[in-house]
Scaffold this motif. Sequence first.
Motif, PDB file in Angstrom:
ATOM      1  N   TYR A  33       0.856  -1.217  -0.232  1.00 50.62           N
ATOM      2  CA  TYR A  33      -0.086   0.129  -0.016  1.00 50.62           C
ATOM      3  C   TYR A  33       0.787   1.227  -0.032  1.00 50.62           C
ATOM      4  O   TYR A  33       1.893   1.151   0.689  1.00 50.62           O
ATOM      5  CB  TYR A  33      -0.999  -0.072   1.120  1.00 50.62           C
ATOM      6  N   PHE A  35       0.653   5.611   0.402  1.00 46.30           N
ATOM      7  CA  PHE A  35      -0.256   6.688   0.663  1.00 46.30           C
ATOM      8  C   PHE A  35       0.767   7.918   0.723  1.00 46.30           C
ATOM      9  O   PHE A  35       1.874   8.047   0.493  1.00 46.30           O
ATOM     10  CB  PHE A  35      -0.474   6.520   2.425  1.00 46.30           C
ATOM     11  N   TYR A  37       0.406  11.758   2.660  1.00 43.68           N
ATOM     12  CA  TYR A  37      -0.116  12.682   3.870  1.00 43.68           C
ATOM     13  C   TYR A  37       0.350  13.872   3.608  1.00 43.68           C
ATOM     14  O   TYR A  37       1.129  14.235   3.120  1.00 43.68           O
ATOM     15  CB  TYR A  37       0.397  11.846   5.111  1.00 43.68           C
ATOM     16  N   LEU A  47      -4.597  12.011   5.827  1.00 40.40           N
ATOM     17  CA  LEU A  47      -4.281  11.104   4.685  1.00 40.40           C
ATOM     18  C   LEU A  47      -5.168  11.790   3.614  1.00 40.40           C
ATOM     19  O   LEU A  47      -6.371  12.114   3.584  1.00 40.40           O
ATOM     20  CB  LEU A  47      -5.113  10.079   5.030  1.00 40.40           C
ATOM     21  N   ARG A  50      -4.529   7.184  -1.085  1.00 42.32           N
ATOM     22  CA  ARG A  50      -4.319   5.673  -0.682  1.00 42.32           C
ATOM     23  C   ARG A  50      -4.245   4.810  -2.106  1.00 42.32           C
ATOM     24  O   ARG A  50      -5.363   5.069  -2.968  1.00 42.32           O
ATOM     25  CB  ARG A  50      -4.960   4.976   0.482  1.00 42.32           C
ATOM     26  N   PHE A  91       4.114  13.912   2.675  1.00 41.18           N
ATOM     27  CA  PHE A  91       4.783  12.763   2.974  1.00 41.18           C
ATOM     28  C   PHE A  91       4.306  11.577   2.300  1.00 41.18           C
ATOM     29  O   PHE A  91       2.932  11.419   2.163  1.00 41.18           O
ATOM     30  CB  PHE A  91       4.772  12.671   4.564  1.00 41.18           C
ATOM     31  N   ARG A  95       3.488   0.776   2.997  1.00 40.19           N
ATOM     32  CA  ARG A  95       3.067  -0.272   3.931  1.00 40.19           C
ATOM     33  C   ARG A  95       3.140  -1.575   3.348  1.00 40.19           C
ATOM     34  O   ARG A  95       2.641  -1.864   2.213  1.00 40.19           O
ATOM     35  CB  ARG A  95       1.633   0.022   4.328  1.00 40.19           C
ATOM     36  N   LEU A 104       4.163   2.240   9.040  1.00 42.31           N
ATOM     37  CA  LEU A 104       4.386   2.994   7.792  1.00 42.31           C
ATOM     38  C   LEU A 104       5.792   3.141   7.607  1.00 42.31           C
ATOM     39  O   LEU A 104       6.472   3.711   8.828  1.00 42.31           O
ATOM     40  CB  LEU A 104       3.333   3.902   7.628  1.00 42.31           C
TER      41      LEU A 104
END
Lengths: 116, 114
Positions: A33, A35, A37, A47, A50, A91, A95, A104
């Motif tokens: 995964y 992400f 942020y 968040l 994703r 950021f 994951r 993470l």
Amino acid sequence: AQTVTQSQPEMSVQEAETVTLSCTYDTSESDYYLFWYKQPPSRQMILVIRQEAYKQQNATENRFSVNFQKAAKSFSLKISDSQLGDAAMYFCAYRSPYEDTDKLIFGTGTRLQVFP
Amino acid sequence: EAGVTQFPSHSVIEKGQTVTLRCDPISGHDNLYWYRRVMGKEIKFLLHFVKESKQDESGMPNNRFLAERTGGTYSTLKVQPAELEDSGVYFCASSQDGADYGYTFGSGTRLTVV
């Protein structure tokens, strides 16, 4: 071990324009995964978006979209129609679903400035 | 619903002193995480609680750091004695379903050790 690299410490964009923040990662895993942020000056991290690696379709959330290039291990964030409220630290994070841990792995962040 | 709450928001202490950071997760979130960002570096994982149990504390830098989670509710992170290199922003996060769907973060505690 997996690593996440954000090579742009700072970026700037004019209001209403489009900006792309880069993120690359290193992994030998096939599923994972990713992400993005956002941490505005108030400092609460939010968040933004994703992406699941097994899904080929790029994730989109309103003005935010990603360009996920699995073979290149690249996960860039595109912000369209930039607004003053988009100014923040961004950021990128990774994951792994395989490791016996729930953490993470983050990059060093990109500070985005938005000019009127 | 209330978000993840951290306090204090700022703390300035002298080297050798003790500081305790507190995190109140979202009610009902069994998973609670601590992370730290040293200036200019990446955000690094410290540890993960599931309810009151430490699931993963592989990121704790040394035994000067002690984390607890009372009754599976709020958590504290104590640094004793503090060193200059402990300065940074300490983030707490919580989740209901684990990390696959991301966390909800608090606003962080900025710790400065002088």
